[in-house]
Motif scaffolding. Structure first.
Motif, short mmCIF file in Angstrom:
data_model
loop_
_atom_site.label_atom_id
_atom_site.label_comp_id
_atom_site.label_asym_id
_atom_site.label_seq_id
_atom_site.Cartn_x
_atom_site.Cartn_y
_atom_site.Cartn_z
N THR A 83 5.46 -35.07 -13.10
CA THR A 83 5.74 -33.80 -13.76
C THR A 83 5.22 -33.84 -15.20
O THR A 83 4.95 -34.91 -15.75
CB THR A 83 7.24 -33.49 -13.76
N GLN A 186 12.81 -37.65 -9.43
CA GLN A 186 12.23 -36.32 -9.60
C GLN A 186 12.33 -35.53 -8.30
O GLN A 186 11.51 -34.64 -8.04
CB GLN A 186 10.76 -36.44 -10.03
N LYS A 188 13.12 -32.96 -5.39
CA LYS A 188 13.38 -31.52 -5.31
C LYS A 188 13.59 -31.13 -3.86
O LYS A 188 12.99 -31.71 -2.96
CB LYS A 188 12.20 -30.73 -5.90
N ASP A 189 14.45 -30.16 -3.66
CA ASP A 189 14.66 -29.62 -2.32
C ASP A 189 13.39 -28.86 -1.91
O ASP A 189 12.95 -27.96 -2.64
CB ASP A 189 15.86 -28.69 -2.32
N GLN A 193 13.07 -25.71 -4.05
CA GLN A 193 12.49 -26.37 -5.23
C GLN A 193 13.53 -26.67 -6.30
O GLN A 193 13.21 -26.85 -7.47
CB GLN A 193 11.36 -25.51 -5.83
N SER A 194 14.79 -26.69 -5.90
CA SER A 194 15.86 -27.05 -6.83
C SER A 194 15.90 -28.56 -7.00
O SER A 194 15.63 -29.31 -6.06
CB SER A 194 17.22 -26.57 -6.29
N PRO A 195 16.23 -29.06 -8.20
CA PRO A 195 16.33 -30.51 -8.40
C PRO A 195 17.47 -31.10 -7.58
O PRO A 195 18.46 -30.41 -7.27
CB PRO A 195 16.59 -30.63 -9.91
N ASN A 299 15.05 -33.82 -14.55
CA ASN A 299 14.77 -32.43 -14.20
C ASN A 299 16.06 -31.61 -14.07
O ASN A 299 16.02 -30.39 -14.19
CB ASN A 299 13.96 -32.36 -12.90
#
Length: 305
Positions: A83, A186, A188-189, A193-195, A299
């Motif tokens: 990221t 890092q 993410k779902d 796209q949630s952390p 994040n």
């Protein structure tokens, strides 16, 4: 005017070794997993730049802005893909390791030749005559410091600096979990796209429906898709998903993701609510000694402002 001989092979090899050591130290400081081949590639780019500065008429290569661009390129080759925030962290660690190595080398040279530093001209001659021994000793010192720092991290000597309590609320129930700030997390779902905050199953058990508990407590590896299928008729099915991961001791793994009502982070005596966060359920212990039970990535902290 004095004439100096420059041996390009020595310049390339010397810079290759130094750049590799700097990138290795940056990886240890940032705690970002990286392959040796990527470190070598980044070091080779830096060594090629060291050769390029000897090209006639290429003085612009030594400008501050170009050095910054090359440094960013070296870090990108060694650590990508990461990221933007993690890239800047790696870049900062790269500069820190570079300045540390330079300071160690110069300090060692001056320490071993303090009696010969009688003038500015003498300082230049001492540095020139002892440059490579100073670099070698500096590399050894940097390696020893990096190994020592990594060993202390492994033993948990700095964990209190990175521990953050979190509260997880769901269905009118709440659990409090001690989390370790992990810059390498890092996750993410893939759907939202949630952390993802990774939490041990035993810490979350009271918040989970019986179908999930039964699926996770079966012997052998948990069948994530079977657990999700068992929730198909439940009103809670939308709260669960499959989260792929490539850490926690294995590659191409899959863990069950859970979306609670709220995740609250305790920071400096204040409560911060990052908003939409997914909790990744990890069946085993994250720390054999039980000093923390969750992994919190940067994040998630970004969402708290």
């Amino acid at each position: 005017m004095p004439v100096y001989k420059v041996y390009l092979d020595q310049v390339f090899l010397g810079n290759l070794v130094m750049n590799y050591a700097i990138l290795w130290a940056a990886a240890k400081l940032s705690r970002v997993p990286v392959h040796t081949a990527r470190l070598v590639a980044g070091a080779a780019l830096g060594a090629a730049y060291a050769l390029a500065v000897f090209i006639p008429g290429a003085g612009f290569l030594q400008s501050v802005w170009f050095k910054t661009v090359i440094s960013a390129g070296i870090v990108a080759v060694a650590f990508s893909p990461v990221t933007v925030r993690m890239f800047l962290t790696c870049l900062g660690c790269f500069f820190l390791a570079s300045f540390t190595l330079g300071g160690l080398a110069i300090g060692i040279i001056f320490y071993l030749n303090s009696g010969r530093l009688s003038s500015w001209d003498g300082i230049g001659k001492v540095i020139e005559g002892n440059f490579w021994p100073g670099i070698l000793l500096g590399l050894i010192a940097l390696w020893a410091a990096g190994r020592g720092f990594a060993a202390l991290l492994k033993k948990g000597k700095f964990e209190n600096l990175f521990r953050i309590p979190i509260l997880i609320n769901s269905g009118g129930k709440q659990v409090r979990v001690e989390a370790l700030l992990d810059t390498g997390n890092q996750l993410k779902d893939p759907m939202t796209q949630s952390p993802v905050v990774v939490v041990e199953y035993n810490s979350l058990k009271s918040l989970l429906p019986e179908q999930v508990q039964a699926g996770l407590e079966r012997d052998g590896e948990a069948d994530i898709w079977n657990i999700l299928g068992s929730l198909s008729e439940s009103s809670l099915s939308s709260r669960f998903s499959a989260v792929p991961f490539q850490s926690l001791g294995r590659a191409n793994g899959m863990m069950l993701g859970f979306r609670p009502d709220e995740v609250v982070i305790e920071r400096q005596g204040k409560l911060a609510r990052p908003g939409r966060v997914v909790v990744g359920i990890y069946r085993n212990k994250l720390d054999p000694e039980g000093s923390y039970h969750a992994l919190l990535g940067p994040n998630v902290l970004e969402l708290t402002g």
